[in-house]
Design an enzyme around this catalytic site. Structure first.
Site, PDB file in Angstrom:
ATOM      1  N   ARG A 108      40.264  44.377  26.821  1.00 15.72           N
ATOM      2  CA  ARG A 108      40.048  43.012  27.313  1.00 15.72           C
ATOM      3  C   ARG A 108      40.478  42.029  26.249  1.00 15.72           C
ATOM      4  NH1 ARG A 108      37.833  42.283  32.018  1.00 15.72           N
ATOM      5  NH2 ARG A 108      37.430  40.054  32.115  1.00 15.72           N
TER       6      ARG A 108
ATOM      7  N   CYS B  28      44.027  32.248  35.251  1.00 21.28           N
ATOM      8  CA  CYS B  28      43.591  33.631  35.020  1.00 21.28           C
ATOM      9  C   CYS B  28      43.733  34.503  36.275  1.00 21.28           C
ATOM     10  CB  CYS B  28      42.187  33.642  34.434  1.00 21.28           C
ATOM     11  SG  CYS B  28      41.838  35.148  33.519  1.00 21.28           S
TER      12      CYS B  28
ATOM     13  N   HIS C 271      40.785  29.312  30.091  1.00 20.61           N
ATOM     14  CA  HIS C 271      39.604  28.602  30.568  1.00 20.61           C
ATOM     15  C   HIS C 271      39.220  27.575  29.508  1.00 20.61           C
ATOM     16  CE1 HIS C 271      39.141  31.760  33.594  1.00 20.61           C
ATOM     17  NE2 HIS C 271      39.323  32.636  32.628  1.00 20.61           N
TER      18      HIS C 271
HETATM   19  N1  LIG Z   1      39.004  35.532  33.784  1.00 23.09           N
HETATM   20  C1  LIG Z   1      39.626  36.020  34.844  1.00 23.09           C
HETATM   21  O1  LIG Z   1      39.971  35.323  35.805  1.00 23.09           O
HETATM   22  C2  LIG Z   1      39.825  37.500  34.885  1.00 23.09           C
HETATM   23  C3  LIG Z   1      40.953  37.907  35.772  1.00 23.09           C
HETATM   24  C4  LIG Z   1      40.982  39.401  36.018  1.00 23.09           C
HETATM   25  N2  LIG Z   1      39.867  39.803  36.807  1.00 23.09           N
HETATM   26  C5  LIG Z   1      41.088  40.156  34.716  1.00 23.09           C
HETATM   27  O2  LIG Z   1      40.129  40.611  34.176  1.00 23.09           O
HETATM   28  O3  LIG Z   1      42.173  40.288  34.204  1.00 23.09           O
END
Ligand SMILES: NC(=O)CC[C@H](N)C(=O)O
Length: 235
Positions: free
Chosen positions: A128, A94, A192
């Protein structure tokens, strides 16, 4: 520990550990130990120099502010970059895929330089991406569907030197079509779960790269049951 111990660098777990991604290092260590391969986890916290002598580097996810601090530290202490030139194996999750690239543009529209380890750029998407993901392995790189959980705003575009890890069936991944990246021995994913407990075939691929040894399968019914349950939940 003897020289033949495989060292797994757990990189900045204090910044990039929001989602339990340290579990990836634990899985690598356990799956080696259970097969009689000596392995140890080497945590590297923020403010510490980054050694270039480890065999595997594991980088987890994090929020935009944390990943910006992390990339600044990793550019100032380029042990991981040196290790890559010595053929180290790297897993980036990520925030990991974003900071390994050439640059990433955060949701606040500020662009930060990445570590230049993979041919990619990342930018904030309009929404998101949150939820379960299923993806099919690209190029027969590993066996079995990839399962995981994503929570990110960033989207990632791969250049010609990087190839996708998988093709998205459910969820978003890099861009709604492909998921993750592979370049040399650097393997990245948005997933994840953590990703390696969910996908032991991926853990074994990384171990095979690091040890140069073809591994015998490990039959763990609890892991198979968990995978089946997660795949069903996403379908
Ligand atoms: N889960 C994450 O590692 C998020 C990565 C990054 N901060 C995003 O929101 O894209």
């Amino acid at each position: 520990m003897s020289e033949s111990t495989i060292q797994i660098a757990l990189v900045l777990p204090d910044l990039l550990g929001t989602y339990g991604d340290f579990g990836n290092a634990v899985v690598l260590e356990k799956r080696m130990t259970w097969r009689g391969i000596k392995a140890e986890i080497v945590p590297i916290n923020y403010g510490q120099p980054v050694p270039d002598s480890c065999d595997i580097y594991v980088v987890g996810g994090g929020e935009d502010t944390a990943q910006t601090l992390a990339v600044k530290h990793l550019r100032e202490h380029p042990g991981l970059q040196r290790a890559v030139t010595k053929n180290a194996v790297v897993l980036g999750v990520c925030a990991g895929i974003q900071i390994f690239g050439e640059s990433f543009t955060r949701a606040d529209n500020i662009t930060h330089p990445g570590m230049g380890l993979i041919d990619s750029t990342s930018h904030a998407g309009g929404s998101r991406a949150i939820g379960e993901v299923l993806a099919e392995p690209a190029d027969g790189l590993f066996e079995g569907v990839l399962t995981g959980f994503e929570n990110h705003q960033g989207r990632t575009v791969l250049g010609p030197a990087a190839r996708p890890l998988a093709h998205v069936k459910v969820g978003t991944g890099n861009d709604g079509s492909v998921e993750g990246a592979v370049q040399g021995r650097i393997l990245c994913t948005y997933l994840h779960g953590p990703v390696l407990p969910r996908n032991p075939q991926l853990a074994d691929l990384l171990i095979e790269w690091a040890t140069g040894t073809k591994l015998a399968p490990l039959d763990l019914p609890a892991v198979s049951a968990m995978r089946a349950e997660r795949v069903k939940a996403a379908s």
